[in-house]
Scaffold this motif. Structure first.
Motif, PDB file in Angstrom:
ATOM      1  N   LEU A 170     -51.193 -20.843  49.871  1.00  0.00           N
ATOM      2  CA  LEU A 170     -50.827 -21.855  50.860  1.00  0.00           C
ATOM      3  C   LEU A 170     -50.468 -23.205  50.267  1.00  0.00           C
ATOM      4  CD1 LEU A 170     -53.669 -21.022  53.391  1.00  0.00           C
ATOM      5  CD2 LEU A 170     -51.227 -20.638  53.762  1.00  0.00           C
ATOM      6  N   ALA A 171     -51.196 -23.643  49.251  1.00  0.00           N
ATOM      7  CA  ALA A 171     -51.048 -25.020  48.763  1.00  0.00           C
ATOM      8  C   ALA A 171     -49.625 -25.326  48.315  1.00  0.00           C
ATOM      9  CB  ALA A 171     -52.037 -25.282  47.621  1.00  0.00           C
ATOM     10  N   ALA A 172     -48.945 -24.333  47.743  1.00  0.00           N
ATOM     11  CA  ALA A 172     -47.584 -24.560  47.252  1.00  0.00           C
ATOM     12  C   ALA A 172     -46.593 -24.852  48.371  1.00  0.00           C
ATOM     13  CB  ALA A 172     -47.120 -23.339  46.449  1.00  0.00           C
ATOM     14  N   GLN A 173     -46.974 -24.548  49.613  1.00  0.00           N
ATOM     15  CA  GLN A 173     -46.068 -24.746  50.744  1.00  0.00           C
ATOM     16  C   GLN A 173     -46.091 -26.183  51.276  1.00  0.00           C
ATOM     17  OE1 GLN A 173     -46.832 -21.786  53.804  1.00  0.00           O
ATOM     18  NE2 GLN A 173     -47.487 -20.286  52.262  1.00  0.00           N
ATOM     19  N   TYR A 174     -47.010 -27.009  50.769  1.00  0.00           N
ATOM     20  CA  TYR A 174     -47.213 -28.339  51.340  1.00  0.00           C
ATOM     21  C   TYR A 174     -47.165 -29.425  50.276  1.00  0.00           C
ATOM     22  CZ  TYR A 174     -48.758 -25.657  55.363  1.00  0.00           C
ATOM     23  OH  TYR A 174     -48.807 -24.781  56.419  1.00  0.00           O
ATOM     24  N   GLU A 175     -46.765 -30.604  50.716  1.00  0.00           N
ATOM     25  CA  GLU A 175     -46.808 -31.768  49.841  1.00  0.00           C
ATOM     26  C   GLU A 175     -48.236 -32.282  49.704  1.00  0.00           C
ATOM     27  OE1 GLU A 175     -43.840 -34.723  50.928  1.00  0.00           O
ATOM     28  OE2 GLU A 175     -42.700 -33.145  51.921  1.00  0.00           O
ATOM     29  N   VAL A 176     -48.994 -32.194  50.798  1.00  0.00           N
ATOM     30  CA  VAL A 176     -50.408 -32.573  50.815  1.00  0.00           C
ATOM     31  C   VAL A 176     -51.187 -31.403  51.376  1.00  0.00           C
ATOM     32  CG1 VAL A 176     -52.141 -34.169  51.726  1.00  0.00           C
ATOM     33  CG2 VAL A 176     -49.855 -35.009  51.163  1.00  0.00           C
ATOM     34  N   PHE A 177     -52.263 -31.042  50.705  1.00  0.00           N
ATOM     35  CA  PHE A 177     -53.053 -29.898  51.162  1.00  0.00           C
ATOM     36  C   PHE A 177     -54.539 -30.215  51.010  1.00  0.00           C
ATOM     37  CE2 PHE A 177     -54.722 -25.485  50.924  1.00  0.00           C
ATOM     38  CZ  PHE A 177     -54.179 -25.000  52.106  1.00  0.00           C
ATOM     39  N   HIS A 178     -55.249 -30.210  52.156  1.00  0.00           N
ATOM     40  CA  HIS A 178     -56.670 -30.529  52.171  1.00  0.00           C
ATOM     41  C   HIS A 178     -57.509 -29.255  52.226  1.00  0.00           C
ATOM     42  CE1 HIS A 178     -55.426 -34.633  52.833  1.00  0.00           C
ATOM     43  NE2 HIS A 178     -54.935 -34.372  54.037  1.00  0.00           N
ATOM     44  N   VAL A 179     -58.760 -29.381  51.820  1.00  0.00           N
ATOM     45  CA  VAL A 179     -59.720 -28.277  51.877  1.00  0.00           C
ATOM     46  C   VAL A 179     -60.931 -28.749  52.668  1.00  0.00           C
ATOM     47  CG1 VAL A 179     -61.187 -26.721  50.543  1.00  0.00           C
ATOM     48  CG2 VAL A 179     -58.936 -27.375  49.646  1.00  0.00           C
ATOM     49  N   LEU A 180     -61.360 -27.924  53.618  1.00  0.00           N
ATOM     50  CA  LEU A 180     -62.487 -28.295  54.482  1.00  0.00           C
ATOM     51  C   LEU A 180     -63.379 -27.076  54.696  1.00  0.00           C
ATOM     52  CD1 LEU A 180     -62.325 -30.405  57.735  1.00  0.00           C
ATOM     53  CD2 LEU A 180     -63.476 -28.186  57.747  1.00  0.00           C
ATOM     54  N   GLY A 181     -64.694 -27.264  54.594  1.00  0.00           N
ATOM     55  CA  GLY A 181     -65.616 -26.155  54.812  1.00  0.00           C
ATOM     56  C   GLY A 181     -66.841 -26.578  55.577  1.00  0.00           C
ATOM     57  N   MET A 182     -67.414 -25.608  56.303  1.00  0.00           N
ATOM     58  CA  MET A 182     -68.619 -25.829  57.093  1.00  0.00           C
ATOM     59  C   MET A 182     -69.740 -24.940  56.562  1.00  0.00           C
ATOM     60  SD  MET A 182     -70.406 -27.018  59.659  1.00  0.00           S
ATOM     61  CE  MET A 182     -72.041 -26.473  60.182  1.00  0.00           C
ATOM     62  N   CYS A 183     -70.907 -25.519  56.314  1.00  0.00           N
ATOM     63  CA  CYS A 183     -72.089 -24.789  55.835  1.00  0.00           C
ATOM     64  C   CYS A 183     -71.734 -24.042  54.548  1.00  0.00           C
ATOM     65  CB  CYS A 183     -72.617 -23.870  56.925  1.00  0.00           C
ATOM     66  SG  CYS A 183     -74.208 -23.085  56.491  1.00  0.00           S
ATOM     67  N   MET A 184     -71.910 -22.710  54.497  1.00  0.00           N
ATOM     68  CA  MET A 184     -71.552 -21.996  53.278  1.00  0.00           C
ATOM     69  C   MET A 184     -70.085 -22.207  52.944  1.00  0.00           C
ATOM     70  SD  MET A 184     -71.807 -17.954  52.269  1.00  0.00           S
ATOM     71  CE  MET A 184     -70.236 -17.496  53.037  1.00  0.00           C
ATOM     72  N   GLY A 185     -69.259 -22.400  53.970  1.00  0.00           N
ATOM     73  CA  GLY A 185     -67.859 -22.698  53.725  1.00  0.00           C
ATOM     74  C   GLY A 185     -67.666 -23.973  52.929  1.00  0.00           C
ATOM     75  N   SER A 186     -68.585 -24.929  53.087  1.00  0.00           N
ATOM     76  CA  SER A 186     -68.483 -26.155  52.294  1.00  0.00           C
ATOM     77  C   SER A 186     -68.855 -25.899  50.841  1.00  0.00           C
ATOM     78  CB  SER A 186     -69.358 -27.261  52.901  1.00  0.00           C
ATOM     79  OG  SER A 186     -70.726 -26.944  52.807  1.00  0.00           O
ATOM     80  N   LEU A 187     -69.800 -24.977  50.606  1.00  0.00           N
ATOM     81  CA  LEU A 187     -70.107 -24.592  49.225  1.00  0.00           C
ATOM     82  C   LEU A 187     -68.885 -23.938  48.582  1.00  0.00           C
ATOM     83  CD1 LEU A 187     -73.673 -23.001  49.626  1.00  0.00           C
ATOM     84  CD2 LEU A 187     -73.103 -25.337  48.926  1.00  0.00           C
ATOM     85  N   LEU A 188     -68.224 -23.059  49.334  1.00  0.00           N
ATOM     86  CA  LEU A 188     -67.018 -22.415  48.817  1.00  0.00           C
ATOM     87  C   LEU A 188     -65.903 -23.432  48.586  1.00  0.00           C
ATOM     88  CD1 LEU A 188     -67.091 -19.200  51.013  1.00  0.00           C
ATOM     89  CD2 LEU A 188     -67.291 -19.292  48.511  1.00  0.00           C
ATOM     90  N   ALA A 189     -65.805 -24.419  49.479  1.00  0.00           N
ATOM     91  CA  ALA A 189     -64.793 -25.462  49.304  1.00  0.00           C
ATOM     92  C   ALA A 189     -65.050 -26.253  48.022  1.00  0.00           C
ATOM     93  CB  ALA A 189     -64.790 -26.387  50.518  1.00  0.00           C
ATOM     94  N   LEU A 190     -66.302 -26.561  47.764  1.00  0.00           N
ATOM     95  CA  LEU A 190     -66.667 -27.276  46.536  1.00  0.00           C
ATOM     96  C   LEU A 190     -66.367 -26.429  45.303  1.00  0.00           C
ATOM     97  CD1 LEU A 190     -69.991 -28.726  47.896  1.00  0.00           C
ATOM     98  CD2 LEU A 190     -68.237 -30.154  46.825  1.00  0.00           C
ATOM     99  N   ALA A 191     -66.779 -25.159  45.346  1.00  0.00           N
ATOM    100  CA  ALA A 191     -66.532 -24.271  44.210  1.00  0.00           C
ATOM    101  C   ALA A 191     -65.040 -24.057  43.982  1.00  0.00           C
ATOM    102  CB  ALA A 191     -67.241 -22.937  44.431  1.00  0.00           C
ATOM    103  N   LEU A 192     -64.284 -23.965  45.076  1.00  0.00           N
ATOM    104  CA  LEU A 192     -62.836 -23.829  44.984  1.00  0.00           C
ATOM    105  C   LEU A 192     -62.216 -25.037  44.294  1.00  0.00           C
ATOM    106  CD1 LEU A 192     -59.961 -22.813  45.836  1.00  0.00           C
ATOM    107  CD2 LEU A 192     -60.375 -23.922  48.038  1.00  0.00           C
ATOM    108  N   CYS A 193     -62.579 -26.222  44.746  1.00  0.00           N
ATOM    109  CA  CYS A 193     -61.996 -27.443  44.186  1.00  0.00           C
ATOM    110  C   CYS A 193     -62.365 -27.616  42.717  1.00  0.00           C
ATOM    111  CB  CYS A 193     -62.423 -28.654  45.008  1.00  0.00           C
ATOM    112  SG  CYS A 193     -61.662 -28.700  46.645  1.00  0.00           S
TER     113      CYS A 193
END
Length: 264
Positions: A68-91
């Protein structure tokens, strides 16, 4: 603000996009193209989580990010609970620099007021062959929600068997969350993108120690502390504050205030 702005939104353990409340719609109205990822073992039945690993979850979000990121000029990442852990690990893994990072109720530590004193014993149970896959960790009152009206709605959904959130998860996947938590603690200092941490003071699952850890570890971080919610902050009493904190962080105007029903 670029017209080509996208965001990857990551739900929590056993959850769905319900975990994120109105964030998808609000961001879309602001001009952000949102993308949801359904984590491996989710959206079916809790038993499907038994064989899923933290690497499976992280690989899934990394794959979505690269697609997805290649399709955008700006691309944000957002996660909730365990999703936030995954967002951190992803970044950390991709060294995200194309946009910002939002972590909502990140459970860096499992030490909230409702967690039992014997919670650390789970680390011993992990080593008993076969048992972690058979043990069920039930979702019970208050369901992470302080708002009495919303909590009653969630309780009714569980009673009907609605597939918006698993009623339980196997202990085996809690072990995987613990592995993910350790990975995030080890790699947090590598994250350089601007980061927003939103955390409730009364979170029953994870205390403010989690937000304080990220505040001390990240180089560019803003922390918002909520005063009238439990863990599920996107659907609880402070949900409008959550939405507006995210909008402001991304550079968009706030939504008009509305009366919160059933606020306690």
């Amino acid at each position: 603000m670029s017209a080509r702005t996208g965001a990857l939104l990551i739900h929590g353990l056993g959850g769905t996009q319900f975990d994120l409340g109105s964030l998808h719609k609000v961001l879309q109205r602001a001009g952000v193209a949102t993308h949801a990822v359904t984590l491996p073992g989710h959206g079916t039945q809790p038993e499907d989580l038994v064989s899923v690993s933290a690497d499976d979850w992280l690989d899934a979000v990394v794959a979505s990010y690269h697609e997805l990121a290649a399709q955008y000029e700006v691309f944000h990442v957002l996660g909730m609970c365990m999703g936030s852990l995954l967002a951190l690990a992803l970044c950390d893994r991709v060294q995200h620099s194309k946009g910002k990072l939002v972590t909502l109720a990140p459970p860096i530590f499992i030490d909230g007021w409702s967690t039992p004193w014997y919670r650390q014993l789970r680390h011993l149970v992990y080593w008993i062959p076969g048992l972690p896959g058979r043990m069920k960790v039930e979702e019970g009152e208050p369901f992470g929600i302080k708002n009495s009206t919303v909590r009653a709605i969630v309780k009714a959904k569980f009673a009907r068997g609605d597939n918006f959130h698993y009623r339980w998860v196997p202990l085996a996947c809690v072990r995987q969350v613990d592995r993910l938590r350790r990975r995030v603690r080890a790699g947090a200092r590598n994250i350089a993108c601007p980061t927003l941490v939103v955390h409730a003071r009364e979170d029953e699952l994870t205390s403010l120690k989690s937000a304080e850890f990220l505040q001390a570890s990240l180089t560019d971080v803003r922390v918002v502390v909520l005063e009238n919610s439990y863990h599920m902050i996107c659907v609880d009493n402070d949900r409008e504050q959550v939405v507006n904190s995210v909008l402001e962080f991304f550079g968009y105007p706030p939504v008009p205030p509305r009366r919160v029903r059933g606020a306690d």
